[in-house]
Scaffold this motif. Structure first.
Motif, PDB file in Angstrom:
ATOM      1  N   SER A 168       0.837  -1.202   0.000  1.00 11.40           N
ATOM      2  CA  SER A 168       0.000   0.000   0.000  1.00 11.40           C
ATOM      3  C   SER A 168       0.868   1.246   0.000  1.00 11.40           C
ATOM      4  CB  SER A 168      -0.886   0.027   1.244  1.00 11.40           C
ATOM      5  OG  SER A 168      -1.746  -1.079   1.259  1.00 11.40           O
ATOM      6  N   TYR A 169       0.288   2.317  -0.485  1.00 14.21           N
ATOM      7  CA  TYR A 169       1.012   3.589  -0.478  1.00 14.21           C
ATOM      8  C   TYR A 169       0.037   4.736  -0.335  1.00 14.21           C
ATOM      9  CZ  TYR A 169      -0.454   4.086  -5.332  1.00 14.21           C
ATOM     10  OH  TYR A 169      -1.204   4.199  -6.472  1.00 14.21           O
ATOM     11  N   ARG A 170       0.580   5.865   0.098  1.00 12.03           N
ATOM     12  CA  ARG A 170      -0.169   7.110   0.219  1.00 12.03           C
ATOM     13  C   ARG A 170       0.699   8.233  -0.318  1.00 12.03           C
ATOM     14  NH1 ARG A 170      -2.169   6.394   6.485  1.00 12.03           N
ATOM     15  NH2 ARG A 170      -3.671   4.750   6.063  1.00 12.03           N
ATOM     16  N   ILE A 171       0.039   9.300  -0.716  1.00 15.00           N
ATOM     17  CA  ILE A 171       0.755  10.485  -1.176  1.00 15.00           C
ATOM     18  C   ILE A 171       0.219  11.680  -0.410  1.00 15.00           C
ATOM     19  CG2 ILE A 171       1.298  11.958  -3.164  1.00 15.00           C
ATOM     20  CD1 ILE A 171       0.775   9.480  -4.936  1.00 15.00           C
ATOM     21  N   TYR A 172       1.148  12.503   0.066  1.00 15.72           N
ATOM     22  CA  TYR A 172       0.813  13.697   0.834  1.00 15.72           C
ATOM     23  C   TYR A 172       1.478  14.920   0.203  1.00 15.72           C
ATOM     24  CZ  TYR A 172      -0.205  10.318   4.563  1.00 15.72           C
ATOM     25  OH  TYR A 172      -0.696   9.282   5.303  1.00 15.72           O
ATOM     26  N   ALA A 173       0.901  16.082   0.477  1.00 13.50           N
ATOM     27  CA  ALA A 173       1.537  17.358   0.131  1.00 13.50           C
ATOM     28  C   ALA A 173       1.598  18.168   1.416  1.00 13.50           C
ATOM     29  CB  ALA A 173       0.736  18.105  -0.925  1.00 13.50           C
ATOM     30  N   GLY A 174       2.761  18.683   1.717  1.00 14.54           N
ATOM     31  CA  GLY A 174       2.914  19.402   2.983  1.00 14.54           C
ATOM     32  C   GLY A 174       3.249  18.425   4.086  1.00 14.54           C
ATOM     33  N   ASP A 175       2.834  18.694   5.279  1.00 14.00           N
ATOM     34  CA  ASP A 175       3.159  17.877   6.443  1.00 14.00           C
ATOM     35  C   ASP A 175       2.419  16.540   6.389  1.00 14.00           C
ATOM     36  OD1 ASP A 175       3.736  16.840   8.929  1.00 14.00           O
ATOM     37  OD2 ASP A 175       2.642  18.369  10.054  1.00 14.00           O
ATOM     38  N   PRO A 176       3.148  15.432   6.232  1.00 14.36           N
ATOM     39  CA  PRO A 176       2.470  14.136   6.135  1.00 14.36           C
ATOM     40  C   PRO A 176       1.879  13.652   7.461  1.00 14.36           C
ATOM     41  CG  PRO A 176       4.841  13.840   6.089  1.00 14.36           C
ATOM     42  CD  PRO A 176       4.591  15.318   6.062  1.00 14.36           C
ATOM     43  N   ALA A 177       2.251  14.293   8.558  1.00 11.27           N
ATOM     44  CA  ALA A 177       1.671  13.922   9.847  1.00 11.27           C
ATOM     45  C   ALA A 177       0.222  14.393   9.956  1.00 11.27           C
ATOM     46  CB  ALA A 177       2.498  14.515  10.988  1.00 11.27           C
ATOM     47  N   ASN A 178      -0.156  15.330   9.115  1.00 15.27           N
ATOM     48  CA  ASN A 178      -1.520  15.845   9.100  1.00 15.27           C
ATOM     49  C   ASN A 178      -2.318  15.078   8.047  1.00 15.27           C
ATOM     50  OD1 ASN A 178      -3.895  17.292   8.796  1.00 15.27           O
ATOM     51  ND2 ASN A 178      -2.891  19.290   8.767  1.00 15.27           N
ATOM     52  N   GLU A 179      -3.267  14.287   8.481  1.00 16.89           N
ATOM     53  CA  GLU A 179      -4.082  13.471   7.560  1.00 16.89           C
ATOM     54  C   GLU A 179      -4.831  14.322   6.531  1.00 16.89           C
ATOM     55  OE1 GLU A 179      -4.610  10.061   7.053  1.00 16.89           O
ATOM     56  OE2 GLU A 179      -2.800   9.874   8.285  1.00 16.89           O
ATOM     57  N   ASN A 180      -5.059  15.599   6.848  1.00 15.00           N
ATOM     58  CA  ASN A 180      -5.755  16.485   5.910  1.00 15.00           C
ATOM     59  C   ASN A 180      -4.872  16.908   4.743  1.00 15.00           C
ATOM     60  OD1 ASN A 180      -8.230  16.477   7.261  1.00 15.00           O
ATOM     61  ND2 ASN A 180      -7.483  17.988   8.710  1.00 15.00           N
ATOM     62  N   ASN A 181      -3.628  16.463   4.719  1.00 16.65           N
ATOM     63  CA  ASN A 181      -2.729  16.758   3.603  1.00 16.65           C
ATOM     64  C   ASN A 181      -2.608  15.584   2.634  1.00 16.65           C
ATOM     65  OD1 ASN A 181      -2.228  19.319   4.524  1.00 16.65           O
ATOM     66  ND2 ASN A 181      -0.396  18.753   5.648  1.00 16.65           N
ATOM     67  N   MET A 182      -3.471  14.584   2.801  1.00 19.26           N
ATOM     68  CA  MET A 182      -3.416  13.403   1.937  1.00 19.26           C
ATOM     69  C   MET A 182      -3.975  13.729   0.546  1.00 19.26           C
ATOM     70  SD  MET A 182      -5.116   9.618   2.386  1.00 19.26           S
ATOM     71  CE  MET A 182      -4.376   9.349   3.970  1.00 19.26           C
ATOM     72  N   LEU A 183      -3.246  13.243  -0.464  1.00 16.63           N
ATOM     73  CA  LEU A 183      -3.688  13.379  -1.853  1.00 16.63           C
ATOM     74  C   LEU A 183      -4.197  12.046  -2.406  1.00 16.63           C
ATOM     75  CD1 LEU A 183      -0.653  15.436  -3.163  1.00 16.63           C
ATOM     76  CD2 LEU A 183      -2.969  16.292  -2.815  1.00 16.63           C
ATOM     77  N   TYR A 184      -3.629  10.960  -1.934  1.00 17.50           N
ATOM     78  CA  TYR A 184      -3.998   9.633  -2.407  1.00 17.50           C
ATOM     79  C   TYR A 184      -3.828   8.658  -1.262  1.00 17.50           C
ATOM     80  CZ  TYR A 184      -4.236   5.392  -5.108  1.00 17.50           C
ATOM     81  OH  TYR A 184      -4.613   4.168  -5.578  1.00 17.50           O
ATOM     82  N   PRO A 185      -4.718   7.725  -1.044  1.00 22.83           N
ATOM     83  CA  PRO A 185      -5.826   7.282  -1.869  1.00 22.83           C
ATOM     84  C   PRO A 185      -7.084   8.139  -1.735  1.00 22.83           C
ATOM     85  CG  PRO A 185      -5.623   5.844   0.030  1.00 22.83           C
ATOM     86  CD  PRO A 185      -4.483   6.818   0.090  1.00 22.83           C
TER      87      PRO A 185
END
Length: 145
Positions: free
Chosen positions: A118-135
């Motif tokens: 599995s993978y995720r993509i974030y923009a900005g601080d990855p500790a903040n779940e609201n910065n998730m781009l994917y999934p």
């Protein structure tokens, strides 16, 4: 004396008109630039998504960390300094010198869970779940396309 006042008045109007037109022209190009930057941001995000998807689906993902049940989060700016099969393949997919910064200044991060590929993509601080781009798109600084 009246002719001098009229000339000064007309000159002032001309200068003001030139400044207004220059500002309108500049604003229009900035708006176009922002739209182009936004399109570029989506292209970057999609390029990263495709690259990580391809590499995470291989056995190379098992080389990411020792605890296969843990999420590992990486700043994409640093993958060019990391060793290992996963990072090597990701570098090949993204190409040398891939720009990981969005037009708003945020950098892209990836999270990898080797156990599930599995993978995720974030923009900005990855500790903040609201910065998730994917999934799931939760990022508010760029409208979901």
């Amino acid at each position: 004396m009246k002719n001098n006042n009229v000339i000064i008045f007309l000159l002032a109007v001309a200068i003001i008109a030139a400044v207004v037109f220059a500002m309108k022209g500049k604003g229009g190009s900035e708006a176009g630039g922002q739209a182009a930057s936004g399109a570029s941001d989506y292209e970057k995000i999609e390029t990263v998504r495709q690259a990580v998807e391809q590499v995470a689906g291989t056995a190379a993902v098992k080389t990411v960390g020792t605890d296969q049940g843990q999420w590992y989060v990486y700043d994409l700016r640093l993958i060019y300094q990391k060793d290992g099969e996963f990072f090597s393949k990701l570098k090949d997919k993204l190409g040398e010198g891939f720009d990981t910064q969005l037009s708003n200044g945020d950098y892209l991060f990836i999270g990898v869970l080797p156990m599930n590929n599995s993978y995720r993509i974030y923009a900005g601080d990855p500790a903040n779940e609201n910065n998730m781009l994917y999934p799931e798109w939760k990022y508010t600084r760029l409208e979901k396309k």
